[in-house]
Design a protein around this motif. Structure first.
Motif, PDB file in Angstrom:
ATOM      1  N   ARG A  38       0.850  -1.185   0.000  1.00  0.00           N
ATOM      2  CA  ARG A  38       0.000   0.000   0.000  1.00  0.00           C
ATOM      3  C   ARG A  38       0.890   1.241   0.000  1.00  0.00           C
ATOM      4  NH1 ARG A  38      -1.548   1.830   6.121  1.00  0.00           N
ATOM      5  NH2 ARG A  38       0.495   1.377   7.055  1.00  0.00           N
ATOM      6  N   ARG A  39       0.346   2.368  -0.360  1.00  0.00           N
ATOM      7  CA  ARG A  39       1.076   3.622  -0.223  1.00  0.00           C
ATOM      8  C   ARG A  39       1.074   4.004   1.244  1.00  0.00           C
ATOM      9  NH1 ARG A  39       3.392   7.461  -3.077  1.00  0.00           N
ATOM     10  NH2 ARG A  39       3.525   9.547  -2.161  1.00  0.00           N
ATOM     11  N   LEU A  40       2.247   4.319   1.754  1.00  0.00           N
ATOM     12  CA  LEU A  40       2.372   4.596   3.182  1.00  0.00           C
ATOM     13  C   LEU A  40       1.733   5.926   3.562  1.00  0.00           C
ATOM     14  CD1 LEU A  40       6.061   3.571   3.987  1.00  0.00           C
ATOM     15  CD2 LEU A  40       4.000   2.157   4.010  1.00  0.00           C
ATOM     16  N   PRO A  41       1.148   5.987   4.755  1.00  0.00           N
ATOM     17  CA  PRO A  41       0.660   7.281   5.259  1.00  0.00           C
ATOM     18  C   PRO A  41       1.855   8.183   5.570  1.00  0.00           C
ATOM     19  CG  PRO A  41       0.483   5.587   6.951  1.00  0.00           C
ATOM     20  CD  PRO A  41       0.874   4.874   5.690  1.00  0.00           C
ATOM     21  N   THR A  42       1.610   9.468   5.610  1.00  0.00           N
ATOM     22  CA  THR A  42       2.706  10.424   5.788  1.00  0.00           C
ATOM     23  C   THR A  42       3.425  10.283   7.125  1.00  0.00           C
ATOM     24  OG1 THR A  42       1.109  12.070   6.592  1.00  0.00           O
ATOM     25  CG2 THR A  42       1.650  12.112   4.247  1.00  0.00           C
ATOM     26  N   ASP A  43       2.735   9.731   8.136  1.00  0.00           N
ATOM     27  CA  ASP A  43       3.358   9.610   9.454  1.00  0.00           C
ATOM     28  C   ASP A  43       4.037   8.257   9.685  1.00  0.00           C
ATOM     29  OD1 ASP A  43       1.035   8.146   9.498  1.00  0.00           O
ATOM     30  OD2 ASP A  43       0.384   8.835  11.485  1.00  0.00           O
ATOM     31  N   HIS A  44       4.133   7.440   8.640  1.00  0.00           N
ATOM     32  CA  HIS A  44       4.787   6.137   8.772  1.00  0.00           C
ATOM     33  C   HIS A  44       6.289   6.343   8.914  1.00  0.00           C
ATOM     34  CE1 HIS A  44       6.054   2.013   7.822  1.00  0.00           C
ATOM     35  NE2 HIS A  44       4.789   1.631   7.938  1.00  0.00           N
ATOM     36  N   VAL A  45       6.929   5.515   9.720  1.00  0.00           N
ATOM     37  CA  VAL A  45       8.356   5.677   9.985  1.00  0.00           C
ATOM     38  C   VAL A  45       9.218   5.493   8.736  1.00  0.00           C
ATOM     39  CG1 VAL A  45       8.733   3.252  10.613  1.00  0.00           C
ATOM     40  CG2 VAL A  45      10.205   5.033  11.595  1.00  0.00           C
ATOM     41  N   ALA A  91      18.137  10.006   3.762  1.00  0.00           N
ATOM     42  CA  ALA A  91      17.571   8.680   4.047  1.00  0.00           C
ATOM     43  C   ALA A  91      18.020   8.202   5.433  1.00  0.00           C
ATOM     44  CB  ALA A  91      17.999   7.685   2.977  1.00  0.00           C
ATOM     45  N   ARG A  92      17.150   7.482   6.092  1.00  0.00           N
ATOM     46  CA  ARG A  92      17.464   6.944   7.422  1.00  0.00           C
ATOM     47  C   ARG A  92      17.700   5.434   7.411  1.00  0.00           C
ATOM     48  NH1 ARG A  92      12.926   9.882   8.199  1.00  0.00           N
ATOM     49  NH2 ARG A  92      11.717   8.084   8.915  1.00  0.00           N
ATOM     50  N   PHE A  93      17.269   4.778   6.325  1.00  0.00           N
ATOM     51  CA  PHE A  93      17.395   3.324   6.240  1.00  0.00           C
ATOM     52  C   PHE A  93      17.972   2.929   4.878  1.00  0.00           C
ATOM     53  CE2 PHE A  93      13.900   4.300   9.096  1.00  0.00           C
ATOM     54  CZ  PHE A  93      14.230   3.562  10.221  1.00  0.00           C
ATOM     55  N   ARG A  94      18.687   1.821   4.872  1.00  0.00           N
ATOM     56  CA  ARG A  94      19.283   1.290   3.644  1.00  0.00           C
ATOM     57  C   ARG A  94      18.701  -0.092   3.369  1.00  0.00           C
ATOM     58  NH1 ARG A  94      24.086   1.830   5.102  1.00  0.00           N
ATOM     59  NH2 ARG A  94      24.578   3.742   3.941  1.00  0.00           N
ATOM     60  N   LEU A  95      18.131  -0.284   2.178  1.00  0.00           N
ATOM     61  CA  LEU A  95      17.557  -1.575   1.792  1.00  0.00           C
ATOM     62  C   LEU A  95      18.492  -2.266   0.803  1.00  0.00           C
ATOM     63  CD1 LEU A  95      15.175  -3.595   1.876  1.00  0.00           C
ATOM     64  CD2 LEU A  95      14.190  -2.334  -0.063  1.00  0.00           C
ATOM     65  N   THR A  96      18.904  -3.484   1.153  1.00  0.00           N
ATOM     66  CA  THR A  96      19.842  -4.235   0.319  1.00  0.00           C
ATOM     67  C   THR A  96      19.216  -5.543  -0.154  1.00  0.00           C
ATOM     68  OG1 THR A  96      21.684  -3.345   1.631  1.00  0.00           O
ATOM     69  CG2 THR A  96      22.143  -5.243   0.217  1.00  0.00           C
ATOM     70  N   PRO A  97      19.042  -5.713  -1.474  1.00  0.00           N
ATOM     71  CA  PRO A  97      18.546  -6.977  -2.004  1.00  0.00           C
ATOM     72  C   PRO A  97      19.708  -7.910  -2.349  1.00  0.00           C
ATOM     73  CG  PRO A  97      18.563  -5.323  -3.743  1.00  0.00           C
ATOM     74  CD  PRO A  97      19.125  -4.663  -2.505  1.00  0.00           C
ATOM     75  N   VAL A  98      19.555  -9.185  -2.079  1.00  0.00           N
ATOM     76  CA  VAL A  98      20.583 -10.175  -2.395  1.00  0.00           C
ATOM     77  C   VAL A  98      19.932 -11.320  -3.158  1.00  0.00           C
ATOM     78  CG1 VAL A  98      22.280 -11.795  -1.480  1.00  0.00           C
ATOM     79  CG2 VAL A  98      21.939  -9.589  -0.347  1.00  0.00           C
ATOM     80  N   TRP A  99      20.485 -11.640  -4.307  1.00  0.00           N
ATOM     81  CA  TRP A  99      19.965 -12.729  -5.134  1.00  0.00           C
ATOM     82  C   TRP A  99      20.387 -14.062  -4.536  1.00  0.00           C
ATOM     83  CZ3 TRP A  99      16.560 -13.524  -8.839  1.00  0.00           C
ATOM     84  CH2 TRP A  99      16.661 -14.652  -9.667  1.00  0.00           C
ATOM     85  N   VAL A 100      19.428 -14.940  -4.279  1.00  0.00           N
ATOM     86  CA  VAL A 100      19.710 -16.268  -3.758  1.00  0.00           C
ATOM     87  C   VAL A 100      19.616 -17.308  -4.875  1.00  0.00           C
ATOM     88  CG1 VAL A 100      19.033 -18.052  -2.102  1.00  0.00           C
ATOM     89  CG2 VAL A 100      18.916 -15.626  -1.455  1.00  0.00           C
TER      90      VAL A 100
END
Length: 205
Positions: A38-45, A91-100
């Protein structure tokens, strides 16, 4: 919840001329059930808080899709859901995808199934703390039509579903509500084009 659009539905019906690239990788607008992204609400972390990292370490070929196609679809999906930071420096968070890996045995049969295995990690940029780490295995299957086109289509849907699954799971994980199994089940199917029919016309002398 994002709604299924007629335009998006048409993208899942391949024609012989465009069968190779008939299925995109963006899950936006497609049905994944009540637990879908879903599209996040504006107050989502996580609103405007994520930057992608490590996409260049993914394999050049991810089944029937290219790495750049996957990375673009992932980035665009997170942006449309309100997760992607518009300014990476903030940005406060880093998302890293890894191919398995990918399980997609090619069979000349009426039905095929493909499963994509990916590992995802969300870390805090300031401390390096891991907030979320999960392997997500997503599958798609289809029957009928041309076998090679069918395999390409379901591989791309399995990749698309993995993107949708991590987005939905991150939404819940931010508040400690992530399910044990993050994998979503697509509420749609891919129909591959039928092989061309060759008609032989007898010649009479």
């Amino acid at each position: 919840m994002l709604r299924f659009s007629a335009l998006a539905a048409l993208a899942l019906v391949a024609t012989p001329a465009a069968a190779k690239d008939a299925v995109g990788l963006s899950p936006i607008g497609l049905p994944f059930g009540p637990d879908g992204p879903r599209r996040l609400p504006t107050d989502h972390v996580l609103t405007g808080a994520i930057v992608l990292d490590g996409a260049d370490a993914l394999p050049q070929k991810m089944g029937s899709a290219k790495r750049d196609q996957f990375a673009t679809a992932l980035s665009e999906t997170l942006a449309q859901l309100g997760m992607l930071a518009t300014d990476p420096a903030k940005a406060r968070f880093r998302l890293t995808p890894v191919w398995v890996g990918l399980d997609s045995p090619f069979k000349i049969s009426f039905k095929n199934r493909a499963t994509v295995h990916m590992s995802w990690r969300l870390t805090r940029i300031d401390t390096g703390q891991t907030i979320f780490a999960r392997q997500i295995d997503t599958s798609a299957e289809s029957s009928g039509g041309d076998a090679s086109a069918r395999v390409r289509g379901i591989e791309r849907i399995a990749l698309m579903t993995n993107i949708a699954s991590v987005a939905a799971c991150l939404d819940k994980a931010a508040y400690g509500k992530a399910p044990t199994n993050c994998a979503l089940t697509p509420g749609f199917t891919y129909r591959a084009p039928s092989p061309p029919m060759v008609i032989f016309v007898p010649r009479f002398r």
